[in-house]
Design an enzyme around this catalytic site. Structure first.
Site, short mmCIF file in Angstrom:
data_model
loop_
_atom_site.label_atom_id
_atom_site.label_comp_id
_atom_site.label_asym_id
_atom_site.label_seq_id
_atom_site.Cartn_x
_atom_site.Cartn_y
_atom_site.Cartn_z
N GLU A 97 11.20 3.69 12.01
CA GLU A 97 11.54 2.55 11.16
C GLU A 97 12.99 2.69 10.68
O GLU A 97 13.26 2.93 9.50
CB GLU A 97 10.53 2.49 10.00
CG GLU A 97 9.10 2.30 10.51
CD GLU A 97 8.00 2.58 9.49
OE1 GLU A 97 8.31 2.82 8.32
OE2 GLU A 97 6.82 2.57 9.88
N HIS A 109 9.60 1.05 4.15
CA HIS A 109 9.10 1.08 5.54
C HIS A 109 9.55 -0.20 6.26
O HIS A 109 10.18 -1.07 5.70
CB HIS A 109 7.57 1.09 5.56
CG HIS A 109 6.95 2.36 5.06
ND1 HIS A 109 6.24 3.20 5.88
CD2 HIS A 109 6.93 2.93 3.84
CE1 HIS A 109 5.81 4.23 5.18
NE2 HIS A 109 6.21 4.09 3.94
N GLU A 128 7.79 -3.21 3.00
CA GLU A 128 7.93 -3.29 4.46
C GLU A 128 9.03 -4.30 4.75
O GLU A 128 8.86 -5.48 4.48
CB GLU A 128 6.63 -3.76 5.12
CG GLU A 128 5.44 -2.84 4.90
CD GLU A 128 5.26 -1.85 6.05
OE1 GLU A 128 6.09 -1.83 6.98
OE2 GLU A 128 4.27 -1.10 6.00
#
Ligand code: ARG
Ligand code: ZN
Length: 422
Positions: A185, A310, A384
């Site tokens: 990531e 993330h 995210e």
């Protein structure tokens, strides 16, 4: 005439091979939505038995009917995989036909003097460059930035935390941000670097970051999983876990975000070392987990906000992920991320989903956010970042600034709300 044509073909052979005719020479990302249980089984088989990397869902266990699967297929398994899909009458869409080119693009600009160019923060950086940057950032800002060694990785790489502190107010509170728990990531470490740069440049210029830094210290761990990150640069761009060797298996790596002591290794994690969501031999078995948990335990009286960065999927999550139960301050947390998502939509026309982890994505026990929450850090989040699957883990460098600015807006919103409340 004929020689001219031949000459043309020869001169462009390279291009013709790379594009048009032969997609098999490229790694690809496929989007596949299985329609029947039989197709689900075929997909599970492909993603576990062949050389591929599942992007979404996180483990083959979660593949189900009518739910989109994103699968990375390296060039050398492309034919086999497409054959198997065809035999099962499973249709697919090619999300990215040129993954190798994208990977090449992301690693190309990494110079040996990482500060030479003004676009440093718009690029991805090797681990070596990040270590160099950490040191340089401290040296250039000695009164504001401290570097703290909190432990080392399985392969003995140092885990450095940057502490940003603008004043010495008594009883000052703090915010923790970690990046790069999951190796592939890449936008995540890029965000940590971005954040530090933004804080240092805009203190006393931007009102919000000034309020935040006047009221709290910020601890930033730019790469929590340096072994995995290094591995994605040298060997396998799709690596997720750390690189620890298991006693019971030949498979390598523990999912650090399943290794914390929060309903450890229950549904949503796996005790099978070959899976991407392997929880490890016991809670905090991994040195990376232990280092972060140890640091937070010894700073829990000051740290009010825990943030873990993330990608991908664009979500603002909070506890719990390890149970469907609601957190005690669920309403507060929901309000915060809802406002952050609204601001992102207004400023950047981009959509972020939000909610508790378990209800928004899936049960995922052993995560750092739940553990930090149970430790007493009541404002605990997992963000995210971009995107929603177009490029996935291979987000091009040209998207870094947008992705980071969106996330920065969310971080500011949360931090200011916490300051206001306390
Ligand atoms: N994609 C992340 C993961 O699978 C989600 C993390 C959400 N929080 C959690 N504690 N699982 O690890
Ligand atoms: Zn992740």
């Amino acid at each position: 005439m004929r020689t001219l044509l031949l000459l043309f073909v020869l001169m462009n052979l390279d291009k013709l091979l790379k594009t048009g005719c032969c997609t098999e020479t490229q790694d690809q990302i496929l989007s596949i939505t299985p329609k029947t249980q039989e197709q689900v089984d075929i997909l599970k088989n492909i993603s576990t038995q062949y050389e591929t990397a599942l992007w979404q869902p996180v483990s083959s266990h979660y593949i189900q009917e009518e739910t989109e699967v994103h699968l990375f297929v390296p060039a050398n398994s492309s034919e086999t995989v497409k054959d198997l899909l065809q035999k099962g009458a499973i249709t697919h869409e090619v999300l990215l036909a040129n993954a190798n080119e994208l990977i090449e693009m992301q690693t190309r600009n990494d110079s040996t003097d990482p500060r030479s160019s003004s676009t440093f923060y718009d690029r991805y950086h090797s681990l070596e460059d990040i270590y160099y940057w950490i040191n340089k950032t401290q040296e250039d800002n000695p009164s504001i930035v401290k570097v703290i060694l909190i432990g080392s990785s399985y392969e003995k790489r140092p885990l450095y935390v940057l502490k940003l502190s603008l004043n010495n107010r008594p009883n000052k509170k703090a915010m923790w941000i970690d990046c790069g728990i999951h190796a592939r990531e890449w936008i995540s470490p890029a965000f940590c670097l971005w954040f530090v740069q933004y804080a240092l440049s805009f203190y006393k210029i931007n009102q919000e970051i000034t309020d935040i830094l006047d009221n709290m210290d910020v601890y930033i761990l730019p790469v929590m999983n340096p072994d995995g990150y290094q591995y994605t640069w040298t060997t396998n761009r799709m690596w997720r876990k750390n690189r620890s060797i298991s006693k019971s298996s030949n498979c390598i790596g523990v999912d650090l975000n399943r290794n914390f002591d929060a309903n450890w290794c229950t549904e949503g994690a796996s005790n099978e070392p070959c899976t991407e969501i392997y929880c490890g031999a016991f809670p905090e078995s991994e040195p990376e987990t232990g280092a972060v948990a140890g640091f937070l335990r010894s700073h829990k009286d000051s740290v009010q906000i825990y943030l873990s960065i993330h990608s991908y999927s664009q979500m603002l999550l909070f506890p719990y992920s390890c149970t469907l139960d609601e957190a005690e301050n669920h309403k507060d947390l929901l309000e915060m991320v809802q406002e952050a998502a609204q601001l992102i939509r207004r400023h950047y026309w981009n959509t972020y989903r939000y909610g508790s982890g378990a209800k928004t994505i899936y049960l995922a026990p052993g995560g750092s956010d739940d553990w930090a929450y149970n430790l007493g850090i009541k404002y605990s989040f997992t963000f995210e970042l971009q995107d929603r699957g177009r490029y996935g883990f291979l987000l091009p460098p040209s998207f870094i600034s947008r992705a980071c600015n969106e996330a920065l807006l969310a971080v500011k919103t949360v931090a200011l709300k916490v300051i206001e409340k306390t």
